[in-house]
Design a protein around this motif. Structure first.
Motif, PDB file in Angstrom:
ATOM      1  N   UNK A 249       0.801  -1.225   0.000  1.00 51.95           N
ATOM      2  CA  UNK A 249       0.000   0.000   0.000  1.00 51.95           C
ATOM      3  C   UNK A 249       0.834   1.275   0.000  1.00 51.95           C
ATOM      4  N   UNK A 250       2.029   1.163   0.480  1.00 47.56           N
ATOM      5  CA  UNK A 250       2.935   2.311   0.371  1.00 47.56           C
ATOM      6  C   UNK A 250       4.376   1.824   0.398  1.00 47.56           C
ATOM      7  N   UNK A 251       5.255   2.661  -0.142  1.00 42.71           N
ATOM      8  CA  UNK A 251       6.689   2.362  -0.101  1.00 42.71           C
ATOM      9  C   UNK A 251       7.424   3.635   0.318  1.00 42.71           C
ATOM     10  N   UNK A 252       8.617   3.447   0.811  1.00 43.38           N
ATOM     11  CA  UNK A 252       9.443   4.599   1.187  1.00 43.38           C
ATOM     12  C   UNK A 252      10.732   4.513   0.375  1.00 43.38           C
ATOM     13  N   UNK A 253      10.896   5.421  -0.546  1.00 40.36           N
ATOM     14  CA  UNK A 253      12.064   5.365  -1.433  1.00 40.36           C
ATOM     15  C   UNK A 253      13.365   5.705  -0.703  1.00 40.36           C
ATOM     16  N   UNK A 254      13.238   6.369   0.454  1.00 38.22           N
ATOM     17  CA  UNK A 254      14.437   6.713   1.231  1.00 38.22           C
ATOM     18  C   UNK A 254      15.178   7.909   0.657  1.00 38.22           C
ATOM     19  N   UNK A 255      15.996   8.485   1.520  1.00 34.67           N
ATOM     20  CA  UNK A 255      16.782   9.662   1.121  1.00 34.67           C
ATOM     21  C   UNK A 255      17.919   9.217   0.206  1.00 34.67           C
ATOM     22  N   UNK A 256      18.070   9.886  -0.915  1.00 40.08           N
ATOM     23  CA  UNK A 256      19.058   9.457  -1.907  1.00 40.08           C
ATOM     24  C   UNK A 256      20.322  10.316  -1.960  1.00 40.08           C
ATOM     25  N   UNK A 257      20.368  11.396  -1.230  1.00 43.87           N
ATOM     26  CA  UNK A 257      21.559  12.262  -1.193  1.00 43.87           C
ATOM     27  C   UNK A 257      22.049  12.649  -2.585  1.00 43.87           C
ATOM     28  N   UNK A 258      21.130  13.086  -3.422  1.00 41.31           N
ATOM     29  CA  UNK A 258      21.503  13.581  -4.754  1.00 41.31           C
ATOM     30  C   UNK A 258      20.803  14.928  -4.968  1.00 41.31           C
ATOM     31  N   UNK A 259      21.332  15.771  -5.854  1.00 37.07           N
ATOM     32  CA  UNK A 259      20.659  17.058  -6.092  1.00 37.07           C
ATOM     33  C   UNK A 259      19.229  16.847  -6.595  1.00 37.07           C
TER      34      UNK A 259
END
Lengths: 230, 277
Positions: free
Chosen positions: B120-130
Motif C-alpha cells: 500500500x505504500x513504499x518509502x524510497x528513502x533519502x538518496x543524497x543527490x541534487x
C-alpha cells in the motif's frame, strides 16, 4: 558500568524515555532565553551547534562518501570514481594565489551545469505565470469550449490587473516622476500594494512561528509530561 | 505612569506567559472552532479523489522535527486520504530525518487502516543527490533512478511499484516542505509532463505558493497548520491539525488584542498630552 550501559541501550523503552527527557531539558533550556540572556541558554546553544555540525559531518561520510564513492570504488572495482577526488580537490585551489585558476575550472563546470538547469527552471516556472497574468476583465457567457466569465470573476481579474500594473510601475525607473504625475501616482499606489503584500507575508511568518511554539508545547505536555492526549 | 502608558509598556515576559497559557488551553480543554475550507485546499482534495486507478501518488517530504506542528498534520491528512481511497503511494524524502518521520507516520496510520508496507505504500528513502538531477532522471525512469527502498529492498520486489516505470504512472504529487523548492517540481515535472502537483508549505512559505496556484501550475495548496486542519475537516476526521489550529487561533487573537491595546494606549496618551512611545 559497561554492562549497565549495554543493558540500558538494549531496552527500547528506557532509550525512548531518555530521548524524551533530553528533548524536554533542551527545549526548556533554550526557552530560558525568553526570560533573559543567561548561561544555560548559551550552554545549550553550543550543544546544539556542536550536534548540528557533528550530524552534518556524519551524514556526509555515512550517506555520501562511503556508499556513493568509497564503496563503489574500493569494493566494486569502479576505479574511475578516483577521478572524483581530483575533481573535488580542484575546488580547494581557491586558497592558492598561484594556482587559483585550477579552482576556476571546477567552479566553471558546476556553474555551467547550474545555469543550464536555471534556463529550464525559469522557463517552466515563469512563462506560464506571465501567460496567466493576461486575464479577461469583461464578463461574458461561455463561448464554444471556452468557459464564461462571471461578474465576480471579472472583478477579481480587474483587481489583479490593477495591482499588477501599479506594482510594476513602481519598479519602472525610466519616468521622470516630476513631469509625469500620473505615473508617480501609479507608482505610489504600487508601493502601497507592496506594503499590503509584505504585511500579509509577515502575518504568515508570525503564524509559522506560533506553530513552532505549538509543536514544542505539545511535545512538553504530551510526550514528556503525559498531561494531554489526542 | 498612567494607565495608557502602562498599556504600551507591558513586560514582554508577561506577554510570553499569556501566549503559553492561550496555546496550552486548547490542549487541555476540547472545543471546536469553525473551519472554513478555502479553494486551494479543496483543490488538493478533489485531485486526490480523482486519481485514476492504478496510478501511484508521491508524497515528497522535505521537513524535520523543527516544523512538526505544521508538516505533520499535512502529512497525516494526505496519508489518511490516500489510505482511505486505496491509492498506493511512495514517500520521497529529501532529508534523512524525513525518511524516519514520514515512515513512522505511515506505519502508525497503517495500523488504523489495515495497510501493509510494500503493497500500500513504499518509502524510497533519502538518496543524497541534487533535487533537479533526481527529478529529471526519475521522470524518465523511476526504477532505474530510485533502485531500492529505504531498507535496501529492490523496487521490483515491492508490489506497490509493479508497473510503475516513469512519471506517466504517477497520478499525483504532494510536496510537503518548509523550504522554497516547490518551483523545481513545477518547472521540471508539471511544466514538462503535466503531472498534478500540490504544495503543502509551512505558513512562512505560503506567499510563494499563490502565484503558481493562480497560474494553474499547482492543483492546490495546504497552507501551514491551518491547511492541515482544513483537510482534516474535509475528510470529516478532525485530528491534531484541528486541535492545534485552535491554539493558533487563540494565540493570534491574543496578539491582535495586544497590538490594539498598545495602539489605543499610544493614541490616548498622545491625546492626553503625554509623549506616547
Amino acid at each position: 558500568m559497561r554492562e549497565a550501559i549495554l543493558q540500558f541501550f538494549s531496552d527500547p523503552e528506557a532509550v525512548q524515555r531518555a530521548v524524551v527527557w533530553s528533548g524536554a531539558v533542551c527545549t526548556l533550556a533554550i526557552y530560558t532565553f525568553l526570560y533573559r540572556e543567561n548561561v544555560i541558554y548559551r550552554l545549550f546553544e553550543h550543544f546544539y551547534l556542536g550536534l548540528a555540525v557533528g550530524y552534518g559531518l556524519f551524514l556526509v561520510v555515512s550517506e555520501i562518501l562511503i556508499p556513493k564513492w568509497w564503496g563503489p570504488m574500493w569494493n566494486e572495482g569502479r576505479w574511475w570514481w578516483a577521478f572524483a577526488l581530483t575533481g573535488g580537490a580542484m575546488f580547494y585551489f581557491v586558497y592558492s594565489q598561484k594556482h587559483n585558476w585550477i579552482s576556476r575550472l571546477a567552479f566553471g563546470a558546476v556553474m555551467g551545469l547550474a545555469v543550464g538547469w536555471m534556463f529550464q527552471d525559469f522557463a517552466g516556472s515563469n512563462f506560464p505565470k506571465i501567460a496567466a497574468s493576461l486575464k479577461p476583465v469583461i464578463p461574458h457567457p461561455p463561448v464554444g469550449d471556452s468557459p464564461g466569465l462571471s461578474v465576480p470573476e471579472a472583478v477579481n481579474n480587474a483587481i489583479f490587473l490593477f495591482v499588477l500594473l501599479t506594482v510594476m510601475s513602481y519598479f519602472f525607473f525610466s519616468f521622470d516622476y516630476e513631469k509625469h504625475r500620473r505615473a508617480a501616482k501609479a507608482a505610489q499606489i504600487g508601493r502601497w500594494m507592496l506594503m499590503l503584500g509584505f504585511g500579509a507575508m509577515f502575518g504568515a511568518t508570525v503564524m509559522a512561528r506560533m506553530s513552532l511554539l505549538i509543536g514544542r508545547m505539545w511535545f512538553l505536555l504530551h510526550d514528556w509530561l503525559g498531561a494531554v492526549s489526542f | 505612569m498612567s494607565v495608557f502608558e502602562r498599556m504600551q509598556r507591558i513586560d514582554r515576559r508577561v506577554m510570553y506567559l499569556l501566549l503559553v497559557v492561550v496555546i496550552a488551553l486548547p490542549m487541555f480543554v476540547r472545543f471546536r472552532l469553525p473551519t472554513a475550507i478555502t479553494p486551494e485546499v479543496r483543490g488538493v482534495y478533489d485531485t486526490v479523489e480523482a486519481i485514476p486507478r492504478g496510478k501511484l501518488a508521491i508524497l515528497s517530504g522535505d521537513w524535520g522535527a523543527g516544523t512538526l506542528a505544521e508538516s505533520l498534520p499535512q502529512t497525516e491528512a494526505m496519508m489518511r486520504h490516500l489510505f482511505r481511497n486505496g491509492v498506493p503511494f511512495a514517500i520521497l524524502p529529501w532529508a534523512p530525518q524525513t525518511t524516519t518521520l514520514m515512515q513512522n507516520t505511515a506505519e502508525r496510520l497503517a495500523k488504523e487502516y489495515g495497510k501493509v508496507y510494500g503493497r500500500d505504500w513504499v518509502n524510497w528513502g533519502w538518496k543524497a543527490v541534487p533535487m533537479v538531477a533526481f527529478l529529471k532522471s526519475m521522470a524518465k525512469d523511476i526504477p532505474g533512478t530510485v533502485k531500492e527502498d529505504y531498507r535496501g529492498t529492490p523496487l521490483s520486489e515491492l508490489p506497490a511499484m509493479k508497473g510503475v516505470k516513469n512519471i506517466d504512472d504517477v497520478g499525483f504529487v504532494c510536496h510537503i516542505t518548509p523550504v522554497g523548492n516547490i518551483m523545481l517540481w513545477v518547472a521540471f515535472i508539471q511544466a514538462v509532463y503535466g503531472t498534478p502537483i500540490a504544495y503543502a508549505p509551512t505558513a512562512v512559505m505560503v506567499a510563494q505558493g499563490y502565484d503558481p496556484l493562480d497560474a494553474k501550475q499547482l492543483v492546490g495548496m495546504l497552507p501551514g497548520l491551518v491547511g492541515g486542519a482544513q483537510y482534516e475537516t474535509l475528510l470529516n476526521d478532525p485530528r491534531s491539525g484541528v486541535r492545534w489550529s485552535n491554539s493558533l487561533s487563540l494565540a493570534e487573537l491574543l496578539m491582535i488584542l495586544l497590538i490594539v491595546l498598545a495602539n489605543v494606549g499610544y493614541f490616548a496618551s498622545r491625546r492626553a498630552g503625554g509623549a506616547g512611545r
